[in-house]
Design a protein around this motif. Structure first.
Motif, short mmCIF file in Angstrom:
data_model
loop_
_atom_site.label_atom_id
_atom_site.label_comp_id
_atom_site.label_asym_id
_atom_site.label_seq_id
_atom_site.Cartn_x
_atom_site.Cartn_y
_atom_site.Cartn_z
N ARG A 1 0.84 -1.20 0.00
CA ARG A 1 0.00 0.00 0.00
C ARG A 1 0.88 1.26 0.00
O ARG A 1 0.62 2.22 -0.75
CB ARG A 1 -0.91 -0.04 1.22
CG ARG A 1 -1.89 1.14 1.36
CD ARG A 1 -1.36 2.34 2.11
NE ARG A 1 -0.65 2.06 3.33
CZ ARG A 1 -1.19 1.66 4.48
NH1 ARG A 1 -2.49 1.46 4.59
NH2 ARG A 1 -0.43 1.45 5.54
N ASP A 2 1.92 1.23 0.83
CA ASP A 2 2.79 2.41 0.90
C ASP A 2 3.55 2.62 -0.41
O ASP A 2 3.86 3.75 -0.78
CB ASP A 2 3.76 2.26 2.07
CG ASP A 2 3.07 2.46 3.42
OD1 ASP A 2 1.93 2.96 3.44
OD2 ASP A 2 3.67 2.11 4.45
N ILE A 3 3.82 1.54 -1.12
CA ILE A 3 4.43 1.67 -2.45
C ILE A 3 3.40 2.23 -3.44
O ILE A 3 3.68 3.19 -4.18
CB ILE A 3 4.95 0.30 -2.96
CG1 ILE A 3 6.09 -0.21 -2.09
CG2 ILE A 3 5.40 0.40 -4.42
CD1 ILE A 3 6.52 -1.63 -2.39
N ALA A 4 2.21 1.65 -3.42
CA ALA A 4 1.17 2.04 -4.39
C ALA A 4 0.77 3.50 -4.25
O ALA A 4 0.47 4.17 -5.25
CB ALA A 4 -0.05 1.14 -4.22
N THR A 5 0.75 4.01 -3.02
CA THR A 5 0.32 5.40 -2.80
C THR A 5 1.47 6.39 -2.84
O THR A 5 1.28 7.59 -2.61
CB THR A 5 -0.40 5.50 -1.44
OG1 THR A 5 0.46 5.03 -0.40
CG2 THR A 5 -1.69 4.69 -1.44
N GLY A 6 2.68 5.91 -3.13
CA GLY A 6 3.82 6.79 -3.32
C GLY A 6 4.68 7.01 -2.09
O GLY A 6 5.77 7.58 -2.19
N LYS A 7 4.25 6.55 -0.93
CA LYS A 7 5.02 6.77 0.30
C LYS A 7 6.33 6.01 0.30
O LYS A 7 7.34 6.50 0.80
CB LYS A 7 4.16 6.35 1.50
CG LYS A 7 4.78 6.60 2.85
CD LYS A 7 3.82 6.21 3.96
CE LYS A 7 4.43 6.41 5.33
NZ LYS A 7 3.48 6.00 6.41
N ARG A 8 6.33 4.81 -0.27
CA ARG A 8 7.56 3.99 -0.31
C ARG A 8 7.84 3.50 -1.73
O ARG A 8 8.24 2.35 -1.91
CB ARG A 8 7.43 2.81 0.65
CG ARG A 8 7.43 3.17 2.12
CD ARG A 8 8.69 3.93 2.55
NE ARG A 8 9.92 3.33 2.09
CZ ARG A 8 10.54 2.33 2.73
NH1 ARG A 8 10.04 1.82 3.84
NH2 ARG A 8 11.67 1.84 2.27
N ARG A 9 7.64 4.36 -2.69
CA ARG A 9 7.88 3.95 -4.06
C ARG A 9 9.35 3.64 -4.31
O ARG A 9 9.72 2.98 -5.29
CB ARG A 9 7.39 5.04 -5.02
CG ARG A 9 7.19 4.57 -6.44
CD ARG A 9 6.27 5.50 -7.20
NE ARG A 9 4.89 5.37 -6.76
CZ ARG A 9 3.91 6.18 -7.16
NH1 ARG A 9 4.17 7.16 -7.99
NH2 ARG A 9 2.68 6.00 -6.72
N ASP A 10 10.23 4.08 -3.41
CA ASP A 10 11.65 3.80 -3.55
C ASP A 10 11.94 2.30 -3.55
O ASP A 10 12.94 1.85 -4.12
CB ASP A 10 12.44 4.44 -2.40
CG ASP A 10 12.02 3.89 -1.04
OD1 ASP A 10 10.86 4.09 -0.64
OD2 ASP A 10 12.86 3.25 -0.38
N LEU A 11 11.06 1.52 -2.94
CA LEU A 11 11.32 0.08 -2.82
C LEU A 11 11.35 -0.59 -4.19
O LEU A 11 12.12 -1.53 -4.41
CB LEU A 11 10.29 -0.57 -1.91
CG LEU A 11 10.39 -0.21 -0.42
CD1 LEU A 11 9.24 -0.82 0.36
CD2 LEU A 11 11.72 -0.67 0.15
N LEU A 12 10.52 -0.14 -5.12
CA LEU A 12 10.50 -0.76 -6.44
C LEU A 12 11.69 -0.32 -7.29
O LEU A 12 11.95 -0.93 -8.33
CB LEU A 12 9.19 -0.45 -7.17
CG LEU A 12 7.94 -1.15 -6.62
CD1 LEU A 12 6.75 -0.91 -7.54
CD2 LEU A 12 8.17 -2.64 -6.44
N SER A 13 12.39 0.70 -6.87
CA SER A 13 13.65 1.03 -7.56
C SER A 13 14.76 0.08 -7.11
O SER A 13 15.81 0.01 -7.75
CB SER A 13 14.05 2.48 -7.27
OG SER A 13 14.42 2.64 -5.90
N LYS A 14 14.51 -0.64 -6.03
CA LYS A 14 15.51 -1.56 -5.48
C LYS A 14 15.29 -3.00 -5.91
O LYS A 14 16.26 -3.76 -6.08
CB LYS A 14 15.49 -1.50 -3.94
CG LYS A 14 15.81 -0.14 -3.37
CD LYS A 14 15.64 -0.13 -1.86
CE LYS A 14 15.94 1.25 -1.29
NZ LYS A 14 15.74 1.29 0.19
#
Length: 600
Positions: free
Chosen positions: A131-144
């Motif tokens: 959820r935090d990735i999808a809403t932009g809060k933790r989008r950094d994780l998909l760069s990893k």
């Protein structure tokens, strides 16, 4: 608010039989959102509820609808109860197919929740993270990293929900059941593959080739201060020690640091030798290949088994799991090249393979964050029992007995040969990602051994739906003239160690041990005495050596001498009419000419 108060009251009353808690206020509490897009049922309940299968699948749909450019879902299998097993695929650039995931330059983590669906922490933690990735809060994780997430593996057990499924676990209020709809434990099925759920996981691993596999559980056993315990096969007992060393030296410090910073207490994956006397020490368990992490060790799939502490509150466990997954993704992004190099090294199959271990007689000593306890004589059990007191007690040197002493190791054949009549074994090997060749020529092969059962014992009760068998073997030299139509399994392949564990009959998690070859214990052609007695008389007359062997057996074995059935059966076994397949393991094993294999 009123509903939350009622819920909290319910939880307190349900947990009254459990040991007192040490108060906890971790920084990770800030991860919870109380409102807004994609707030989970777990969060809305104040950290006490995990949603049903139906509501879980609805949340999957909402998650993907919120970010369809980076999230997708795929049905990886269907349970015996005809429930779909879903997996979420998360990728920064919307590359969702297995081929795209493998070639996009990022490492891939596979996160599995709910293999024991009463132990469902991973589902709610994974949803918060995604959820935090999808809403932009933790989008950094998909760069990893690419993320593969199975929110519920045991989908049928998940719906056997009750407030009374795990007496020693604090929440959620309703939780699923340990086994699947057929009462099979999925985390005992990685070798025999009887369940559609585990077949689905193995197919995911074979298709996507994840760099790291994380399986989230909740532990049983004693009370201690650690809330998040996790581990992997240690290097000294691993069949993939290079991988184990990277997990120990690179991943664990990183994950531990993340957990500690967020107010959690990470600990080792250990159990207790004597649950009524904690001071006697810890059991350093080594998983066999039937378990997810034991299978990963044998199959060269870097694997971490998470065992959250069941006595800690559900909210604390879920938040700790979120932090662990965050740390694992971060560590993978930093160290994936080192891990990949170690994985490549482990593709080489050794000439000998340890297939069984036992606990060491001598311990090593480690510091351990325990909980004070007292012992008392129970009028109910009639023995000494333990009561945990909810106060920290640190052991400076607590003994731990690792399961590292070698009980049995086998010579690894160059190849196994499987007759076409056992094609169902071939199908199982394919599910395991093992390479198999169909023999299409009639060229003879040499240096072949065939195991023959010399003694055996079946388990008295079924285990995981199977009557397991233990046996001893003689290894006979055989000279097959034509193996055309048979299947060859070379051990010189990436999963050669796994192939050996599955096909060598001495391995405790082999297909043989699990009961896939029980028909060799049957004799289906018999003899009449009126035909055997004259034939045997003539046979002994024509074969003086055999006659001397028979006379010697009569003289030296009084039981044999006085048992007509045993005498005639022995004679029958020496005739060419005797069933040549009886007690013969049908899979042949080929060794190099100079490789020694003792004929027992």
């Amino acid at each position: 608010m009123f509903a939350n108060v009622i819920m909290l009251s319910t939880v307190l009353s349900m947990n009254g039989h459990l040991p007192p808690l040490i108060p906890w206020q971790g920084k990770s509490l800030q991860l919870i959102q109380s409102s807004g897009p994609l707030t989970t049922d777990f969060e809305l309940s104040g950290g006490e509820v995990s949603p049903t299968y139906e509501d879980t699948m609805k949340f999957v749909d909402r998650l993907i609808a919120a970010n369809p450019t980076q999230f997708s879902s795929v049905t990886i299998g269907e349970s015996f109860g005809q429930r779909e097993i879903k997996m979420i695929v998360a990728s920064e650039n919307g590359q969702f197919s297995a081929n795209m995931i493998k070639s996009n330059g990022k490492p891939t983590i596979l996160i599995q929740a709910g293999i024991h669906s009463g132990e469902i922490d991973g589902k709610d933690a994974g949803f918060m993270l995604l959820r935090d990735i999808a809403t932009g809060k933790r989008r950094d994780l998909l760069s990893k990293a690419n993320i593969l997430f199975i929110p519920i593996l045991n989908v049928d057990g998940h719906e056997r929900r009750s407030k009374f499924n795990r007496i020693n676990q604090r929440g959620p209020i309703e939780m699923g059941f340990r086994t699947n709809g057929n009462n099979l434990n999925l985390n005992r099925d990685y070798t025999k593959v009887d369940t559609p759920e585990v077949k689905a996981v193995l197919q995911v691993i074979n298709s996507y080739n994840p760099d790291l596999y994380v399986d989230v559980h909740v532990t049983d056993g004693a009370d201690y201060q650690y809330d998040i315990t996790y581990g992997y096969t240690p290097a000294f007992a691993s069949e993939s020690p290079k991988i184990a060393s990277v997990l120990e030296e690179k991943f664990q410090p990183h994950i531990d640091n993340k957990l500690s910073q967020q107010g959690h207490t990470p600990g080792p994956l250990v159990f207790v030798m004597n649950k009524r006397e904690f001071k006697e020490g810890l059991a350093g368990w080594i998983a066999a290949p039937r378990f997810s992490n034991g299978w990963g060790d044998i199959a060269n799939v870097p694997s971490i088994l998470v065992e959250n502490h069941s006595l800690k509150p559900y909210k604390q466990r879920v938040l700790g799991t979120y932090v662990l997954l965050d740390g694992a993704i971060d560590a993978l992004s930093i160290h994936h090249q080192t891990l990949k190099a170690a994985t490549m090294v482990e593709q080489v199959t050794p000439r000998e393979l340890v297939v069984e271990r036992q606990y060491a007689k001598e311990p090593i000593y480690i510091p351990f964050k325990g909980i004070k306890y007292k012992k008392f004589e129970s009028a109910l059990s009639g023995q000494t029992e333990v009561k945990y007191l909810g106060e920290a007690q640190t052991y400076e040197k607590l003994p731990i007995y690792w399961k590292k002493e070698i009980v049995n190791k086998v010579m690894v054949p160059d190849a196994f040969y499987i007759p076409s009549t056992y094609s169902f074994i071939v199908d199982k090997l394919k599910i395991q990602g093992i390479e198999i060749d169909l023999i299409t020529t009639s060229e003879p092969v040499s240096n072949i051994k065939q195991p023959e059962v010399s003694d055996y014992k079946f388990d008295r009760l079924p285990f995981e739906g199977r009557f397991r068998v233990k046996a001893e073997f003689n290894y006979l030299s055989v000279d097959p003239k034509n193996l055309e139509g048979w299947y060859k399994v070379s051990t010189e392949q990436g999963r050669g160690k796994l192939a050996t564990h599955l096909l060598h009959p001495e391995a405790p998690d082999s297909f043989f041990a699990w009961g896939d070859f029980h028909t060799i214990f049957q004799r289906t052609e018999y003899v009449e005495n009126y035909a055997l007695v004259p034939y045997a008389r003539s046979m002994l007359k024509d074969n003086p050596k055999l006659a001397l062997e028979f006379d010697k057996k009569l003289r030296e074995n009084k039981n044999f001498e006085s048992d007509p059935k045993a005498r005639l059966n022995w004679l029958y076994s020496k005739t060419p009419y005797y069933d040549q397949g009886y007690l013969k393991y049908p899979i042949l094993m080929q060794y190099k000419p100079k490789q020694r294999e003792v004929e027992k």
